[in-house]
Structures are given as C-alpha cells and as structure tokens.
Write an enzyme that holds these catalytic residues in place. Structure first.
Site, mmCIF file in Angstrom:
data_model
loop_
_atom_site.group_PDB
_atom_site.id
_atom_site.type_symbol
_atom_site.label_atom_id
_atom_site.label_comp_id
_atom_site.label_asym_id
_atom_site.label_seq_id
_atom_site.Cartn_x
_atom_site.Cartn_y
_atom_site.Cartn_z
ATOM 1 N N LYS A 276 0.815 -1.226 0.000
ATOM 2 C CA LYS A 276 0.000 0.000 0.000
ATOM 3 C C LYS A 276 0.848 1.276 0.000
ATOM 4 C CE LYS A 276 -4.149 -2.017 2.086
ATOM 5 N NZ LYS A 276 -5.170 -1.900 3.140
ATOM 6 N N ASP B 281 -10.325 2.389 2.522
ATOM 7 C CA ASP B 281 -10.468 1.636 3.776
ATOM 8 C C ASP B 281 -11.331 2.376 4.797
ATOM 9 O OD1 ASP B 281 -8.985 -0.611 3.049
ATOM 10 O OD2 ASP B 281 -7.083 0.312 3.620
#
Ligand code: ATR
Length: 277
Positions: free
Chosen positions: A65, A101
C-alpha cells in the site's frame, strides 16, 4: 471486457475477486476481476504490466500500500491523509491513487451495523497504518470524541498531531491503554495487529458505555479474541471486519464504475460461506 485486478503478496486467499464479481453481476457491469501475485520486489512492474495489457484499475493489499502511494501520480484527499493507497485507477492523465479503507469502515458501521458516529465517543486501538488509513473518514463523521490508544503512546501522539488540523470540533487525543481507565466509549475499534498473535490489547475494564459496539478490523470464522474479551467486559454488540472488507471494495467499485453496489447482500453471502467453511 474491462479488466480489473487485486495484487498483493500473498494473494491466493483474497476475497476481492469474488466480491467484485458479485458487484459486477449485481449492477450489470461488463468487467472482469482477477487476483495477481506480485513478487515482493516487483510491485511496480506488476502494475505497469497489467495496465499495459489494458487493465483499468487495481486494488492493492499487503504489503504494497505504501509502494502504491509512491507509484500514483495523483491522490485523493483521503489517500493523501492515509499516506497509503489501496485503489489505483488508470487514466489518460496517469494513475490516480485512492484509499477506500476508511470509507469502507464508516459504511460498515453506519449501513450494515446501523451505528451513528456523529456525536458519539469513539476509541481507536492501535497507531499503525490501519489506524492512519481510517482517520480522515472517521473525523469527517463528526464524533464527539476520538481517542487513539496504543501500546507505544508516542505513535498515537504523532497521529494526533498529524490529524489535529482536520479535527474541527472533534475532541481528538492520544492515550496509553492504562490511561483509559474510568472512561467510556460508544464504539471501540481494534486496529492493532494483536489478533494475529492471538492476543488482546491490555485494556482496563469498564470501557463500554451502555449499548456500545466493539469492532475488530480482523475477521475469521469465529469471534476474534478481541470480540470475546469485549463481550466479557460488557460490550452490547460485537462485529468483525468482514463488512469493512466488503465496503472498501464497494467504494473502489464506485470509483471505477460510477455505480454504488449493495455491499450488504454480498456480505451476507460471504458470511454464510465462511460460517460453512
Ligand atoms: P497495521 O498496518 O496493521 O496497522 P503496523 O503499522 O505494524 O500494522 O501497526 C501494528 C499496530 O498493532 C501497532 O499499533 C502496534 O502497537 P505498537 O505501535 O506499540 O507496536 C499494535 N500491536 C501489535 N501487536 C500488539 C499487541 N500484542 N498488543 C497490542 N498492540 C499491538
């Protein structure tokens, strides 16, 4: 057919292909979604190859990420705040990096679990990437209190400093686990990696207000150790992170396709499968 994929290392057990395929069916979108293993030293090359082959977007998971953030040419504000990217969209003007997220967590809390965040007291446990990734969307909901408690308090303090400019009226603060004694919260979210070691953060008793929800970002077939401990300490309701997984996917899907799928139906299917598995 429009192509999308998730990449990570490992990737074989990713549920993203199943989730996105269900979303595509549900919304009538003509697209494919596959899982691609990237070598640990080959993330950027994997993305570029998929893009060169006509791919339109990718999800990115552990451990890439941060590399995805570096690879993107532009970032959404929530990706900028997270310092990490889980969604890439390829366009003529380069690669857009997003992070869904936090929005996924918020959607799961509000839609699937029916929990209002505005005006509530929220406790976040942990101070790593998982917490940083959800901070901006959580603050945007306007809780009365947002406390970040971590084993290493200095890391919680750094996050508080980073996000103070976004806090507005939210009472944002850092804490040790011990210093939580005597306080109560309406929503307690475990974003530590403790469950991986089958451990539970050492919390003082009595943290759960009347009707409080304990939420673990982890998930599994059974209640996580954190959920079991929360129930024993008086949490009215517990939830694992499967809904967040589905809803962060829904947000990515919406970014790519401009259509918001119904996460709840897909979540119910996944839950049945995991329970049966
Ligand atoms: P992630 O990206 O999943 O957030 P991370 O950045 O490595 O992963 O952060 C892990 C978090 O879990 C940290 O907040 C860590 O606490 P420290 O900052 O004190 O290391 C927390 N953590 C890991 N194991 C833990 C345990 N057994 N008990 C409590 N907290 C734990």
């Amino acid at each position: 057919m429009d192509r999308y994929a998730v990449t990570g290392h490992p990737i074989a057990h990713s549920k993203s292909p199943q989730i996105h395929t269900a979303f595509a069916r549900q919304t009538g979108q003509d697209m494919s979604y596959e899982a691609i293993l990237a070598p640990l030293d080959g993330f950027a090359a994997t993305v570029q190859a998929f893009r060169a082959g006509g791919g339109l977007g990718m999800n990115v998971t552990v451990p890439f990420k941060l590399e995805a953030f570096a690879l993107a040419d532009r970032h959404t504000p929530r990706a900028q705040a997270a310092g990490a990217v889980n969604t890439l969209a390829f366009g003529a003007d380069g690669i857009l990096g997003d992070n869904t997220d936090g929005a996924g967590l918020v959607r799961d809390l509000k839609i699937n679990l029916g929990r209002e965040i505005a005006g509530r007291r929220v406790l976040l446990l942990g101070a790593g990437g998982a917490v940083r990734g959800v901070m901006l969307p959580l603050l945007g909901e306007g809780p009365a209190v947002l406390t970040i408690a971590n084993r290493t308090v200095s890391k919680a303090e750094e996050l508080v400093e980073l996000f103070m400019p976004e806090a507005g009226d939210v009472r944002l603060s850092a804490s040790s686990f011990d210093a939580l004694a005597g306080q109560q919260f309406d929503i307690v979210i475990n974003a530590t990696a403790s469950s991986l070691a089958d451990e539970v953060p050492p919390l003082p008793p009595g943290l759960y207000a009347d009707g409080a929800l304990a939420y673990d970002m982890m998930y599994g077939r059974d209640d996580t150790p954190f959920m079991a401990a929360a129930l024993a300490d008086g949490a009215a309701r517990v939830a694992d992170g499967l809904g967040m997984l589905v809803e962060q996917a829904a947000e990515s899907f919406a970014l790519w396709r401009g259509v918001q799928p119904d996460g709840g139906a897909v979540l119910a299917d996944l839950r049945r499968q995991i329970g049966a598995g």
